[in-house]
Design an enzyme around this catalytic site. Sequence first.
Site, PDB file in Angstrom:
ATOM      1  N   SER A 190       0.888  -1.385  -0.068  1.00 58.85           N
ATOM      2  CA  SER A 190      -0.095  -0.006  -0.048  1.00 58.85           C
ATOM      3  C   SER A 190       0.938   1.125   0.038  1.00 58.85           C
ATOM      4  O   SER A 190       1.784   1.529  -0.803  1.00 58.85           O
ATOM      5  CB  SER A 190      -0.953   0.036   1.294  1.00 58.85           C
ATOM      6  OG  SER A 190      -2.034   0.824   0.954  1.00 58.85           O
ATOM      7  N   ASP A 242      -8.761  -5.637  -6.099  1.00 60.20           N
ATOM      8  CA  ASP A 242      -8.188  -4.361  -4.950  1.00 60.20           C
ATOM      9  C   ASP A 242      -9.378  -3.291  -5.355  1.00 60.20           C
ATOM     10  O   ASP A 242      -9.243  -2.685  -6.435  1.00 60.20           O
ATOM     11  CB  ASP A 242      -6.867  -3.958  -5.342  1.00 60.20           C
ATOM     12  CG  ASP A 242      -6.471  -3.103  -4.358  1.00 60.20           C
ATOM     13  OD1 ASP A 242      -7.124  -2.500  -3.533  1.00 60.20           O
ATOM     14  OD2 ASP A 242      -5.147  -2.945  -4.160  1.00 60.20           O
ATOM     15  N   HIS A 269      -7.349  -6.010  -1.301  1.00 53.34           N
ATOM     16  CA  HIS A 269      -6.258  -5.114  -0.907  1.00 53.34           C
ATOM     17  C   HIS A 269      -5.346  -5.697   0.068  1.00 53.34           C
ATOM     18  O   HIS A 269      -3.917  -5.497  -0.076  1.00 53.34           O
ATOM     19  CB  HIS A 269      -6.793  -3.560  -0.584  1.00 53.34           C
ATOM     20  CG  HIS A 269      -5.506  -2.585  -0.612  1.00 53.34           C
ATOM     21  ND1 HIS A 269      -4.771  -2.232  -1.389  1.00 53.34           N
ATOM     22  CD2 HIS A 269      -5.190  -2.082   0.572  1.00 53.34           C
ATOM     23  CE1 HIS A 269      -3.991  -1.163  -1.032  1.00 53.34           C
ATOM     24  NE2 HIS A 269      -3.960  -1.177   0.308  1.00 53.34           N
TER      25      HIS A 269
END
Length: 422
Positions: free
Chosen positions: A232, A327, A361
């Site tokens: 991320s 995601d 994600h």
Amino acid sequence: MSSQVRLRLLPSARCLFDQPVQVKVEGLRSRQVVTMRARSTDEKGVVFGSSATYRADGSGEIDLLRDPSLSGSYVGVEPMGLLWSMKADALHKKFQKPCALNPHVVKFSVHEEDREDRMLAEVTNERLLIGNGVSRLPVKGKNFQGVLFTPPGEGPFPAVLDLCTFASEKRASLLANKGFVVLTVPVYSDHPDNVKQMHLDHFKEACGLFTTTTKYELCEVGSKGVRIASQSKGGEIALSLTAFVPGVEATVWINGCSAVLLVPLYYKNQQIFPPLLFDTSKLIHTESGASIMKYGFENPVAEKNKDSLVPIEQAKGRFLFVASEDDLCLDSKVYMDQMVERLKHHGKENFETVRYPGAGHLLEAPYGPYCTSSFHRVLPYVVLWGGEARAHAAAEVHLWSKIQEFFKTHLSCDATQTKPKL
């Protein structure tokens, strides 16, 4: 509880967090239908749980390695389904296990069909993040703070910098069990609203913990360079380190961006990247109360945004790019494809890619509860993370093995690998 029914976890009820267990029930009636449950409480006091219906065989036994769940939190043969399918008893909660000192404690139980009050057997699974001999040392540098995990033994050990968006010790401690010396450093050490710019120098200093003589006396580090694990927001910091700081040998990038997001990045007192900003009008709101945010950032390869792109073609080391195809937080698959195209354009072949259909994600170490939505913390919204639970759980198992393989393949030292002990 019934004295005849026995619930067993093999090979042991005490194991490492990332190790599977075989769940077996004995002493039931022939073909008896029962409900199996798993319960756990995280460090914020949130209760997580799962349940599944099973039918015993002719001998009154159930083995989750072979027997399918007939209904419940999942269906089919899923040996670890009771773990990854656990959900919070409140909306939009993510399982919190920030400190590696505390094990993940799960209570498995067997009940008469659809009768939670009629428990037949119970066993506690203690899932450790730190194996015996692994040391944990809080580290505070001039411009960073983190936690250092060192494996047992004399080494030398390959070095890994673990960049997480917020403080988390799970991945770092589990990698230390595999024979890596790992420093985990959060990208945000302050509340995101207070962060107006970031400095690559601070993360370079963290890398230097492995390559210079420090008060922590890391003589057991055998690496000539550093490996980076990132996810991320940490992904863009990892890319920037590979482009500007010598000695980064191998980088794992998971569901990040190819550009710098939200706040400018500085290096040596100069801004090197302006940020891509977030357009709140592009949030997609859903009936659950959580929003899809993946379309909120502009295209980083558009001409007006190219100054925000990280010049990864300058990197000397290897990349493992990992993208979840479902995601809903970042358009990570598109960003990965953009980086691959950029590297190929510059004649580079120093990368490999992994795509996970059906994964969301939050790809983490395997066998933790799958999270569908939670508060974002960087942007003040409850967001959908994406993914389908079964596919996401399978992706985490595969990726965890892939990360270890990638780091062990790209070593510049004869690192001693140790076998973790409990």
